[in-house]
Design an enzyme around this catalytic site. Sequence first.
Site, mmCIF file in Angstrom:
data_model
loop_
_atom_site.group_PDB
_atom_site.id
_atom_site.type_symbol
_atom_site.label_atom_id
_atom_site.label_comp_id
_atom_site.label_asym_id
_atom_site.label_seq_id
_atom_site.Cartn_x
_atom_site.Cartn_y
_atom_site.Cartn_z
ATOM 1 N N ASP A 33 0.870 -1.164 0.000
ATOM 2 C CA ASP A 33 0.000 0.000 0.000
ATOM 3 C C ASP A 33 0.918 1.227 0.000
ATOM 4 O O ASP A 33 2.141 1.107 0.150
ATOM 5 C CB ASP A 33 -0.893 -0.042 1.251
ATOM 6 C CG ASP A 33 -1.734 1.201 1.410
ATOM 7 O OD1 ASP A 33 -2.329 1.643 0.416
ATOM 8 O OD2 ASP A 33 -1.767 1.761 2.527
ATOM 9 N N ASP A 35 -0.340 5.075 1.135
ATOM 10 C CA ASP A 35 -0.643 5.997 2.232
ATOM 11 C C ASP A 35 -0.545 5.315 3.592
ATOM 12 O O ASP A 35 -1.121 4.243 3.806
ATOM 13 C CB ASP A 35 -2.054 6.562 2.066
ATOM 14 C CG ASP A 35 -2.148 7.556 0.925
ATOM 15 O OD1 ASP A 35 -1.114 8.113 0.528
ATOM 16 O OD2 ASP A 35 -3.275 7.786 0.425
ATOM 17 N N ASP A 44 -3.518 12.239 0.292
ATOM 18 C CA ASP A 44 -4.626 13.114 -0.086
ATOM 19 C C ASP A 44 -4.756 14.271 0.900
ATOM 20 O O ASP A 44 -5.085 15.397 0.515
ATOM 21 C CB ASP A 44 -5.939 12.329 -0.132
ATOM 22 C CG ASP A 44 -6.033 11.441 -1.359
ATOM 23 O OD1 ASP A 44 -5.344 11.723 -2.353
ATOM 24 O OD2 ASP A 44 -6.800 10.460 -1.331
ATOM 25 N N ASP A 124 -5.141 3.489 -2.968
ATOM 26 C CA ASP A 124 -6.287 4.352 -3.246
ATOM 27 C C ASP A 124 -5.885 5.823 -3.217
ATOM 28 O O ASP A 124 -6.715 6.692 -2.956
ATOM 29 C CB ASP A 124 -7.413 4.074 -2.235
ATOM 30 C CG ASP A 124 -8.758 4.629 -2.695
ATOM 31 O OD1 ASP A 124 -8.842 5.077 -3.852
ATOM 32 O OD2 ASP A 124 -9.709 4.627 -1.896
ATOM 33 N N ASP A 204 -1.991 -1.055 5.797
ATOM 34 C CA ASP A 204 -2.428 -0.472 7.069
ATOM 35 C C ASP A 204 -3.939 -0.321 7.186
ATOM 36 O O ASP A 204 -4.479 -0.309 8.282
ATOM 37 C CB ASP A 204 -1.795 0.920 7.251
ATOM 38 C CG ASP A 204 -2.457 1.959 6.359
ATOM 39 O OD1 ASP A 204 -3.306 2.731 6.847
ATOM 40 O OD2 ASP A 204 -2.168 1.989 5.158
#
Length: 267
Positions: A33, A35, A44, A124, A204
């Site tokens: 992942d 972030d 973001d 994402d 996470d």
Amino acid sequence: MALGILPAKLSKILSQKGSSMAATTKKYLLTFDFDETIVNENSDDSVVRAAPEQVLPEWLRGTFKEGYYNEYMQRVLKYMAEQGVMEKDFKEVYENIPLSPGMLNLLQFLMKNPHPFEIILVSDANVYGIETKLKALGLNSLFRKVFSNPASFDKRGYLTLQPYHSHSCSRCPANMCKRKIITEYFKERAESGVEFEKLFYVGDGANDFCPSVVFTSTDVVFPRKNYPMHQLIQKRIANNPDSYQATVVPWDSADEIVCYLQEFMKR
């Protein structure tokens, strides 16, 4: 839960590591992942530092709806464009997002020891931000593929964002199901003659938990300690110990992941 592939079939695809598939190459798939995993922030949220006075107006923050963060970020980027935020401003922010503890050591270890891992990134966040950060670190070549929401600058120089895909998973946000992405990646690589004997997953969030529930006992997940992925795993195991098959190795520092992989590679 429908994912475009029936759960039983999906599980079968992910459990074909070590089977008699018509494959010529065996590897270990290592998935990251971004972030709050590779970087120590939600990127973001980080981009707001490029906004005037580094804050968003209350009316804009109030438009956020759970499960529709991508749509919310489209509105945020539109607002920032209207405020004159350009590529150089975003680039500076992304390049300076701090890494999670020990993460640079882990990524550099993998750069020096790429075999036998095939490494991908599923996030994402957005492609522009991720690639900007990886290039700044000199690590963009580490990842065979980055799966994230498309983001690019239009003719006016404004950063625009799109959803990654559509899906029918009730567990995940509307724009991305990581279980679907990984399932499709397994299928694509199998068709290319690559068989994964083992899957390692570093994450996470709750959307990292979704794919992990169909991992097998040969797989290993590295959830960031006390973050949503770890909490959901603990809850599932507490409710039904046999319902979660993967080996769980929580981490505070990615140095712990380095140690695990070093020992694994000695076997």
